[in-house]
Write a protein that holds these residues in place. Structure first.
Motif, PDB file in Angstrom:
ATOM      1  N   UNK A 120       0.797  -1.116  -0.046  1.00 56.46           N
ATOM      2  CA  UNK A 120       0.126   0.020  -0.066  1.00 56.46           C
ATOM      3  C   UNK A 120       0.909   1.261  -0.082  1.00 56.46           C
ATOM      4  N   UNK A 121       0.438   2.124  -0.810  1.00 58.38           N
ATOM      5  CA  UNK A 121       1.143   3.477  -0.790  1.00 58.38           C
ATOM      6  C   UNK A 121       0.425   4.093   0.380  1.00 58.38           C
ATOM      7  N   UNK A 122       1.017   5.403   0.916  1.00 58.33           N
ATOM      8  CA  UNK A 122       0.349   5.889   2.218  1.00 58.33           C
ATOM      9  C   UNK A 122      -0.267   7.275   1.671  1.00 58.33           C
ATOM     10  N   UNK A 123       0.342   8.235   1.378  1.00 56.25           N
ATOM     11  CA  UNK A 123       0.147   9.675   1.170  1.00 56.25           C
ATOM     12  C   UNK A 123      -1.099   9.513   0.127  1.00 56.25           C
ATOM     13  N   UNK A 124      -2.234   9.783   0.303  1.00 57.64           N
ATOM     14  CA  UNK A 124      -3.297  10.350  -0.452  1.00 57.64           C
ATOM     15  C   UNK A 124      -3.840   8.519  -1.150  1.00 57.64           C
ATOM     16  N   UNK A 125      -3.381   7.505  -0.346  1.00 56.35           N
ATOM     17  CA  UNK A 125      -4.198   6.306  -0.706  1.00 56.35           C
ATOM     18  C   UNK A 125      -4.730   5.908   0.733  1.00 56.35           C
ATOM     19  N   UNK A 126      -3.755   6.202   1.759  1.00 57.75           N
ATOM     20  CA  UNK A 126      -4.385   5.757   3.083  1.00 57.75           C
ATOM     21  C   UNK A 126      -4.612   7.135   3.936  1.00 57.75           C
TER      22      UNK A 126
ATOM     23  N   UNK B 196       8.766  15.542  -0.290  1.00 59.35           N
ATOM     24  CA  UNK B 196       7.961  15.967   0.858  1.00 59.35           C
ATOM     25  C   UNK B 196       7.828  17.457   1.161  1.00 59.35           C
ATOM     26  N   UNK B 197       7.291  17.443   2.278  1.00 55.70           N
ATOM     27  CA  UNK B 197       6.984  19.044   2.626  1.00 55.70           C
ATOM     28  C   UNK B 197       7.883  19.906   2.817  1.00 55.70           C
ATOM     29  N   UNK B 198       9.101  19.257   3.262  1.00 58.06           N
ATOM     30  CA  UNK B 198      10.345  20.296   3.722  1.00 58.06           C
ATOM     31  C   UNK B 198      10.739  20.767   2.218  1.00 58.06           C
ATOM     32  N   UNK B 199      10.857  19.987   1.367  1.00 56.26           N
ATOM     33  CA  UNK B 199      11.542  20.292  -0.074  1.00 56.26           C
ATOM     34  C   UNK B 199      10.395  21.252  -0.721  1.00 56.26           C
ATOM     35  N   UNK B 200       9.246  20.969  -0.521  1.00 56.16           N
ATOM     36  CA  UNK B 200       8.360  21.775  -0.923  1.00 56.16           C
ATOM     37  C   UNK B 200       8.315  23.518  -0.465  1.00 56.16           C
TER      38      UNK B 200
ATOM     39  N   UNK C  63       3.615  -1.421   3.780  1.00 54.69           N
ATOM     40  CA  UNK C  63       3.259  -0.120   3.576  1.00 54.69           C
ATOM     41  C   UNK C  63       4.550   0.401   2.716  1.00 54.69           C
ATOM     42  N   UNK C  64       4.571   0.699   1.585  1.00 47.47           N
ATOM     43  CA  UNK C  64       5.727   1.399   0.775  1.00 47.47           C
ATOM     44  C   UNK C  64       5.229   2.980   0.517  1.00 47.47           C
ATOM     45  N   UNK C  65       6.043   3.720   1.029  1.00 43.91           N
ATOM     46  CA  UNK C  65       5.894   5.113   1.144  1.00 43.91           C
ATOM     47  C   UNK C  65       7.273   5.835   0.695  1.00 43.91           C
ATOM     48  N   UNK C  66       6.986   6.982  -0.063  1.00 43.58           N
ATOM     49  CA  UNK C  66       8.332   7.867  -0.580  1.00 43.58           C
ATOM     50  C   UNK C  66       8.325   9.204   0.502  1.00 43.58           C
ATOM     51  N   UNK C  67       9.322   9.808   0.809  1.00 48.24           N
ATOM     52  CA  UNK C  67       9.515  11.208   1.337  1.00 48.24           C
ATOM     53  C   UNK C  67      10.356  11.183   2.214  1.00 48.24           C
ATOM     54  N   UNK C  68      10.434  12.219   3.179  1.00 51.53           N
ATOM     55  CA  UNK C  68      11.376  12.650   4.242  1.00 51.53           C
ATOM     56  C   UNK C  68      11.097  11.475   5.354  1.00 51.53           C
ATOM     57  N   UNK C  69      12.240  10.747   5.494  1.00 48.48           N
ATOM     58  CA  UNK C  69      12.262   9.616   6.590  1.00 48.48           C
ATOM     59  C   UNK C  69      11.538   9.942   8.015  1.00 48.48           C
TER      60      UNK C  69
ATOM     61  N   UNK D 244      10.165   3.055   3.906  1.00 50.25           N
ATOM     62  CA  UNK D 244      10.134   4.350   3.408  1.00 50.25           C
ATOM     63  C   UNK D 244      11.513   4.458   2.391  1.00 50.25           C
ATOM     64  N   UNK D 245      10.898   4.768   1.286  1.00 44.90           N
ATOM     65  CA  UNK D 245      12.114   4.979   0.408  1.00 44.90           C
ATOM     66  C   UNK D 245      12.176   6.547  -0.436  1.00 44.90           C
ATOM     67  N   UNK D 246      13.220   6.909  -1.038  1.00 48.43           N
ATOM     68  CA  UNK D 246      13.525   8.052  -1.580  1.00 48.43           C
ATOM     69  C   UNK D 246      12.774   8.081  -3.095  1.00 48.43           C
ATOM     70  N   UNK D 247      12.401   6.827  -3.436  1.00 48.18           N
ATOM     71  CA  UNK D 247      11.949   6.867  -4.880  1.00 48.18           C
ATOM     72  C   UNK D 247      11.305   5.579  -5.117  1.00 48.18           C
ATOM     73  N   UNK D 248      10.314   5.317  -6.014  1.00 44.88           N
ATOM     74  CA  UNK D 248       9.768   4.426  -6.248  1.00 44.88           C
ATOM     75  C   UNK D 248       9.818   3.850  -7.936  1.00 44.88           C
ATOM     76  N   UNK D 249      10.549   2.938  -7.867  1.00 43.96           N
ATOM     77  CA  UNK D 249      10.790   2.293  -9.254  1.00 43.96           C
ATOM     78  C   UNK D 249      10.638   0.896  -9.323  1.00 43.96           C
ATOM     79  N   UNK D 250      11.141   0.320 -10.623  1.00 38.36           N
ATOM     80  CA  UNK D 250      11.075  -0.995 -10.496  1.00 38.36           C
ATOM     81  C   UNK D 250      12.035  -1.844  -9.497  1.00 38.36           C
ATOM     82  N   UNK D 251      13.099  -1.289  -9.382  1.00 44.29           N
ATOM     83  CA  UNK D 251      14.095  -1.869  -8.382  1.00 44.29           C
ATOM     84  C   UNK D 251      13.292  -1.836  -6.775  1.00 44.29           C
ATOM     85  N   UNK D 252      12.476  -0.826  -6.539  1.00 40.17           N
ATOM     86  CA  UNK D 252      11.834  -0.622  -5.224  1.00 40.17           C
ATOM     87  C   UNK D 252      10.914  -1.854  -4.880  1.00 40.17           C
ATOM     88  N   UNK D 253      10.202  -2.089  -5.951  1.00 39.54           N
ATOM     89  CA  UNK D 253       8.983  -3.208  -5.882  1.00 39.54           C
ATOM     90  C   UNK D 253       9.650  -4.614  -5.861  1.00 39.54           C
ATOM     91  N   UNK D 254      10.780  -4.690  -6.777  1.00 42.30           N
ATOM     92  CA  UNK D 254      11.612  -6.015  -6.793  1.00 42.30           C
ATOM     93  C   UNK D 254      12.194  -6.389  -5.586  1.00 42.30           C
TER      94      UNK D 254
END
Length: 233
Positions: A9-15, A60-64, A121-127, A148-158
């Motif tokens: 499951x993604x977290x932000x705007x999914x849960x 994440x919100x800090x970068x924003x 739970x697989x979510x990206x953003x500020x740890x 909690x990952x910095x990016x979501x790509x094929x390697x992330x899910x593998x």
């Protein structure tokens, strides 16, 4: 068909809600910078700045908040008042401290599936911020693992589905971002379930992979259990 054993499951705007806080801060930002640029210009400049900054600073919100301050300085030619910069900083802090608001059906859906499947739970953003949100949500105990990952790509899910499950072929990923949650999961052989949210950052937009046999779209999380039963049926 491979037996489904693991659901991510993604977290932000999914849960729970997330993007709406960005939009609220964005509206205030436009109001504060109205003397220097019109709405369309400010939104375009902020989006461009945000896209650049996530590459070096992550999501994440800090970068924003950094992006709002950088954009304010740029569009004003360095003339933005210190008071306005202070307002932007305060807006960023308010975003970071906002209580977690679960989306409808989030808890019920997880409780229905927990025990029958391994939930991850697989979510990206500020740890630090993501860890806080997971703890505040009260959902952590329903997951067998949190990534909690910095990016979501094929390697992330593998990696995630091999580490916490029986591999991508036996896994499913649920999320509101076609670009981050669905497409890369499909690319490694998982199911990819798209749950649209009324607000999704433009950076996350992508064309729906309707041709993929393991792609599905549901209107909300309450429809997920029935979809899984249909898939497994």
């Amino acid at each position: 068909m491979s037996q489904l054993t693991t659901i991510g499951f993604d977290a932000d705007d999914t849960l729970w809600q997330n993007e709406q806080y960005f939009r609220e801060a964005e509206e205030r930002f436009i109001e504060w910078l109205a003397d220097f640029a019109d709405r369309e210009t400010l939104l375009a400049r902020l989006l461009d700045t945000g896209r650049r900054n996530v590459v070096s600073h992550g999501f994440g919100m800090k970068t924003f908040t950094f992006s709002m301050m950088e954009t304010a300085i740029a569009v004003s030619g360095g003339k933005v008042p210190a008071e306005t910069l202070g307002r932007i900083l305060d807006a960023g802090k308010q975003m970071l401290n906002h209580p977690v608001e679960l989306l409808p059906g989030a808890r019920d859906t997880l409780e229905q599936l927990a025990g029958r499947y391994r939930l991850v739970l697989i979510t990206k953003g500020d740890l630090f911020h993501q860890e806080n949100k997971v703890a505040q949500s009260g959902l952590q105990g329903l997951f067998e693992a949190v990534e909690i990952v910095s990016e979501k790509n094929k390697a992330t899910y593998e990696r995630a589905f091999s580490r916490h499950g029986d591999g991508p072929a036996h896994s499913m990923m649920i999320g509101n971002s076609l670009k981050s949650d669905v497409i890369p999961a499909l690319e490694v052989g998982s199911w990819g379930i798209y749950v649209p949210h009324e607000l999704t950052w433009a950076f996350e937009h992508a064309e729906a992979p309707a041709h993929e046999p393991r792609f599905r779209e549901i209107g909300n999380l309450a429809e997920l259990e029935a979809l899984i039963e249909q898939i497994e049926g």
